[in-house]
Design an enzyme around this catalytic site. Structure first.
Site, PDB file in Angstrom:
ATOM      1  N   ASP A  23       0.852  -1.188   0.000  1.00 31.84           N
ATOM      2  CA  ASP A  23       0.000   0.000   0.000  1.00 31.84           C
ATOM      3  C   ASP A  23       0.891   1.242   0.000  1.00 31.84           C
ATOM      4  OD1 ASP A  23      -2.295   1.526   0.095  1.00 31.84           O
ATOM      5  OD2 ASP A  23      -2.643   1.260   2.235  1.00 31.84           O
ATOM      6  N   GLU A  96      -6.415   5.206  -8.854  1.00 28.84           N
ATOM      7  CA  GLU A  96      -7.664   5.825  -8.405  1.00 28.84           C
ATOM      8  C   GLU A  96      -8.196   6.880  -9.374  1.00 28.84           C
ATOM      9  OE1 GLU A  96      -9.802   6.696  -4.267  1.00 28.84           O
ATOM     10  OE2 GLU A  96      -7.844   5.787  -4.402  1.00 28.84           O
ATOM     11  N   THR A 156     -13.173   1.357  -3.103  1.00 26.25           N
ATOM     12  CA  THR A 156     -12.441   1.858  -1.942  1.00 26.25           C
ATOM     13  C   THR A 156     -13.337   2.741  -1.071  1.00 26.25           C
ATOM     14  OG1 THR A 156     -10.376   2.968  -1.311  1.00 26.25           O
ATOM     15  CG2 THR A 156     -11.515   3.841  -3.228  1.00 26.25           C
ATOM     16  N   PHE A 178     -11.853  -0.450   4.877  1.00 27.59           N
ATOM     17  CA  PHE A 178     -10.824   0.344   5.553  1.00 27.59           C
ATOM     18  C   PHE A 178     -10.816   0.059   7.053  1.00 27.59           C
ATOM     19  CE2 PHE A 178      -9.565   4.154   2.679  1.00 27.59           C
ATOM     20  CZ  PHE A 178      -9.381   3.298   1.607  1.00 27.59           C
TER      21      PHE A 178
END
Length: 320
Positions: A23, A96, A156, A178
C-alpha cells in the site's frame, strides 16, 4: 544456526494464507517485501511525488506534455507511477479515479476508460489494472458498467456491509474495506471508555467489520475479492489472516518481516456457509437509507472523499 534464524517471518507466514499487497506509491521501498500486487491513492502519490528521488519521473511526465492542464497531467502522473510499480509486482496495480467524480457515474466511467487507455498505450494488459472507485451509489453503478466492459474495479472508501453487498451485486472485482479508519472512528467515539484489552485484537471494530463482510460474501458465493486496507498495527493484519488479500504499508510490512512469532489462519470460508445471514435489500433507496443509518460509514466515506479531493488538488498545485 539458532532456531530464530530458521523461523519464518510473520510476513512469510501470512503469505501462505493471504495475498499480500503493498500500500504505497513509493515503488523503491516496495521491492524488498515482494508483494503480489500494489495499491495507490491520491494521498500516497502526492507523498511520493514530493520526494526528491521521484522528481525526475514527475519532471519527465511534465516535459512530455507541455501546456497540459494540471488536472489532465494528474492522470499521466498516476499512470507513470503505476507503470513503474508494474515492473516490480507480478500482479496488479490499483489506480484511483479523481475523487471529485465520486457522485458522477458517467464522468467516472469516462475517466476510468481514459486511465485504462493510457496503460494500454504502454502495452499493459487491462487485467493488470484495478480502477479504484469510491463506494458511493454512483461509484458502484460505474463499477457495474466498467466490469461489463472488462475493466476491473477496486471499490475503496468502504466502511459498511451494505456498501460491500452492493459492490458484490455489481460484480466489482475487489473491495477494500478500511480497517484502521473504522477503528479510528470507534476509538474517538468511545473516548476514555476505549481500552485495547476490550476493543483490540479479535474485538477490534475494523477487524470485526471485515469478518462480517467476509462471512456475507462466502455465505452467498459472491466472487468479489476482499482486500483489507488502512491498517494501524500488525495485530489488525494478523487477525485477518486468511482474508483474500491484505494491502499493507511499507512500515507495517517491515514490522511483519522483523517478527517471527507464529501466525495462524483466522478467516475460513467453510464456516460462513452454515451461518444464518439475511441478504440485504440493495435497490438505490434501500442502499442510501442503510448507509445513512450507519453514522460511522457515512462520516468516514464523506471524510475520505474530502481528503482525497484535497490531496488531488495539492498534486495539481505541485504540477502547475
Amino acid at each position: 544456526m539458532n532456531s530464530t534464524a530458521l523461523a519464518s517471518s510473520q510476513l512469510e507466514q501470512l503469505k501462505k494464507f493471504t495475498t499480500v499487497v503493498a500500500d504505497t506509491g513509493d515503488f523503491e521501498r516496495m521491492q524488498e517485501f515482494q508483494p503480489q500486487d500494489a495499491t495507490t491513492n491520491p494521498s500516497l502519490i502526492l507523498k511520493a511525488a514530493q520526494q526528491s528521488n521521484y522528481q525526475s519521473l514527475v519532471n519527465s511526465v511534465k516535459a512530455a506534455h507541455p501546456g497540459m492542464s494540471p488536472t489532465d497531467l494528474v492522470d499521466y502522473i498516476l499512470v507513470a507511477f503505476g507503470l513503474e510499480i508494474l515492473k516490480i509486482v507480478p500482479g496488479r496495480v490499483s489506480t484511483e479515479v479523481d475523487a471529485r467524480l465520486s457522485f458522477d457515474t458517467k464522468a467516472t466511467v469516462a475517466k476510468a476508460k481514459h486511465l485504462i487507455s493510457l496503460y494500454e498505450s504502454h502495452g499493459i494488459d487491462r487485467k493488470r489494472i484495478l480502477i479504484k472507485l469510491a463506494g458511493t451509489w454512483e461509484g458502484i453503478a460505474a463499477a457495474k458498467e466498467l466490469e461489463s466492459a472488462g475493466i476491473h474495479c477496486n471499490m475503496t472508501l468502504l466502511f459498511s456491509l451494505v456498501q460491500a453487498a452492493a459492490c458484490g451485486a455489481a460484480n466489482a472485482k475487489l473491495i477494500s474495506p478500511f480497517v484502521g479508519r473504522i477503528t479510528d472512528w470507534n476509538k474517538a467515539k468511545l473516548g476514555t471508555s476505549w481500552s485495547d484489552a476490550n476493543h483490540g485484537g479479535a474485538n477490534d471494530p475494523g477487524v470485526t467489520s471485515v469478518k462480517r463482510i467476509y462471512q456475507y460474501y462466502k455465505h452467498f458465493g459472491i466472487a468479489t475479492e476482499i482486500m483489507g486496507a488502512s491498517f494501524r498495527n500488525t495485530s489488525q493484519i494478523l487477525e485477518l489472516a486468511g482474508c483474500d488479500l491484505l494491502t499493507i504499508s511499507p512500515e507495517l510490512l517491515a514490522e511483519l518481516s522483523a517478527n517471527t512469532a507464529s501466525v495462524s489462519k483466522k478467516l475460513d470460508a467453510t464456516s460462513a456457509l452454515n451461518a444464518q445471514i439475511t441478504p440485504l435489500k440493495l435497490d438505490e433507496s434501500s442502499f442510501r437509507l442503510q448507509l445513512n443509518n450507519d453514522a460511522m460509514a457515512t462520516e468516514k466515506l464523506a471524510e475520505g472523499i474530502r481528503n482525497f479531493c484535497i490531496d488531488t488538488e495539492k498534486l495539481e498545485a505541485l504540477l502547475a
